[in-house]
Motif scaffolding. Structure first.
Motif: not given
Lengths: 231, 288
Positions: B160-180
């Protein structure tokens, strides 16, 4: 004189002199001089503030991998009026040009935010069909996208790009074409791009015969363009 | 209903041509293993009068379906992620606690019981012979189920994270992106935070201790889990954390306001970290 598209709109001065025909370009794509620069162009509604000349809109090869393939003279096998599946449509920059020269065009994009912009591109184009779907799961759109298509144009930025192409081979006619841009950084940021490309082409071999491969420099760094046909 | 196998029916099957909402549902929720010559089939089935009429219908239906789907997804996906990451953490923590308890209990009944989830997984396969063994095995089973649930939730986050926040997920990885996103209370509020705040998200205790005057300022919060921060040597970690936080903030803003994947941001960060890490190499040279 002006780069402003709204001004150049009604200046069809050098309509005939600036046109050149190019054997690799599909009907509907031409090389024209717009706003003082020679550029690829298609005919349709402007989308992203690109320079225009009458009906013609400039197609910037640095913003579009397919545009770069045409600029580099690759034989994509695309022809005017083709039925196309476009994977990774994003905000619709390239797919708008494809829909201008192709026939029915199915545009698949996975992320909601750019799809909102894609909708604005699709609305005035009555043969462009936007789909909010994951290109890794063709069974979620095979009930909409028809079989025996002339071409798949692929520009997805996920890991496993070759895998996406293999899974979608079911949509192509026997003599259809896959025209794909493979981005090295999407597979592995640390690996050597050539190694990534070799692995991707190996995987494509499972379903396709690769007709041409070529890197997209200077338009796009670390991208490989592949033209292939189903086995 | 029409007698056709559902995996081989088009979106228009059994649909009233005037029912736009029904068409949207069929496009969004339908499936087929294989594509067919849908324009031909639609004309044969009387859904469309000819091919042009069919394509007009596809255009109208896909635009409508996609607009509705975008609206629904944008409204809810970052909320779903926030629930998911909290549930995943709860499941993991509870699974570990229960596994530890189950291992201790089972260790008093069976030989060779290992600690942790893997130990519980092994205990859960045993055939209990007494009531006490039955309870210990059953408890281990619950711990394993929770660990499996945590893994399933992680899979959901990764999809899910790459579709919600593609750049954030690519940069931080889906789990860290979601934590942020969860720490900020949503993608929109994350996009509106200054980079200095993003840098210490998750280190609120340390930050307030610093503000009260009895601790140094925290260099990093949850972004410590990013390899660019964690694997940079101690002297340069503050610089790395600032660089990572700066680019993550930009990534979150692109994701919220535009949503397309922009390579330049990722390359900028890559280059910046390479420069910071080059300092360590330069120091080593000097020492020789």
């Amino acid at each position: 004189m002006s780069d402003d598209p709204s001004v150049s709109d009604d200046a069809p001065t050098n309509d005939d002199t600036s046109t050149s025909t190019d054997p690799v370009l599909p009907a509907g794509v031409e090389r024209r001089t717009i706003a003082g620069t020679e550029t690829l162009a298609t005919r349709g509604e402007p989308v992203y503030g690109e320079p225009t000349d009458g009906d013609w809109r400039a197609w910037n090869a640095s913003r579009s991998k397919l545009g770069a393939m045409f600029e580099l003279g690759m034989e994509t096998g695309l022809a005017g009026g083709d039925r196309v599946l476009y994977l990774g449509a994003a905000a619709g920059t390239t797919v708008s040009h494809v829909a201008d020269f192709a026939g029915p065009t199915y545009a698949v994009e996975f992320a909601p935010r750019p799809t909102r912009d894609l909708l604005a591109v699709a609305e005035p184009r009555d043969r462009l069909f936007p789909l909010l779907k994951d290109a890794r799961s063709p069974e979620t759109y095979a009930h909409v996208v028809e079989s025996d298509l002339d071409a798949i144009v692929q520009d997805v930025a996920t890991r496993g790009q070759a895998d996406v192409a293999v899974r979608n081979a079911r949509f192509l006619a026997d003599d259809g074409r896959l025209v794909a841009a493979i981005k090295a950084r999407s597979e592995d940021v640390t690996a050597d791009p050539e190694a990534v490309f070799d692995r991707a082409v190996d995987r494509l071999d499972d379903a396709y015969e690769v007709l041409e491969r070529r890197r997209l420099e200077p338009y796009h760094d670390d991208h490989l363009a592949v033209v292939a046909t189903p086995r | 209903m029409s007698g056709q196998r559902p995996e081989h029916t088009g979106w228009f099957t059994d649909l009233d041509p005037d029912d736009l909402d029904g068409a949207a549902t069929a496009i969004t929720e339908g499936r087929s293993d294989q594509p067919r010559k849908w324009p031909e089939q639609a004309v044969q089935a009387g859904f469309a009068t000819d091919e042009a009429d069919y394509y007009d219908a596809v255009h109208e239906a896909t635009v409508h379906a996609t607009r509705e789907a975008v609206r629904a997804r944008e409204a809810s996906d970052d909320q779903q992620l926030q629930h998911a990451i909290k549930a995943m953490d709860d499941c993991e923590r509870t699974a570990n606690e229960l596994a530890e308890r189950a291992a201790e209990w089972a260790g008093s009944l069976f030989a060779d019981v290992d600690a942790g989830i893997e130990g519980a997984r092994e205990v859960a396969t045993r055939e209990p012979e007494t009531e006490a063994e039955g309870r210990a095995v059953s408890l281990a089973d619950r711990a394993v189920d929770l660990a499996d649930e945590a893994a399933a939730i992680r899979g959901f986050i990764e999809r899910t994270a790459p579709s919600v926040a593609p750049n954030l997920a690519a940069m931080a990885g889906p789990v860290l992106a979601t934590r942020l996103i969860a720490l900020a209370g949503g993608l929109e509020s994350l996009a509106k935070k200054p980079s200095g705040t993003v840098q210490v998200l998750g280190a609120e205790d340390a930050l307030f201790a610093h503000l009260e005057g009895h601790a140094p300022s925290p260099k990093h919060g949850i972004i410590f889990t990013h390899e660019y921060v964690r694997e940079t040597r101690l002297e340069d970690r503050g610089s790395a954390a600032r660089a990572v936080a700066g680019k993550l903030t930009i990534a979150a803003r692109i994701d919220h306001y535009s949503g397309d994947l922009r390579e330049e941001v990722h390359e900028d960060l890559h280059d910046r970290i390479a420069t910071i890490r080059a300092r360590a190499d330069a120091d080593e040279e000097d020492d020789r």
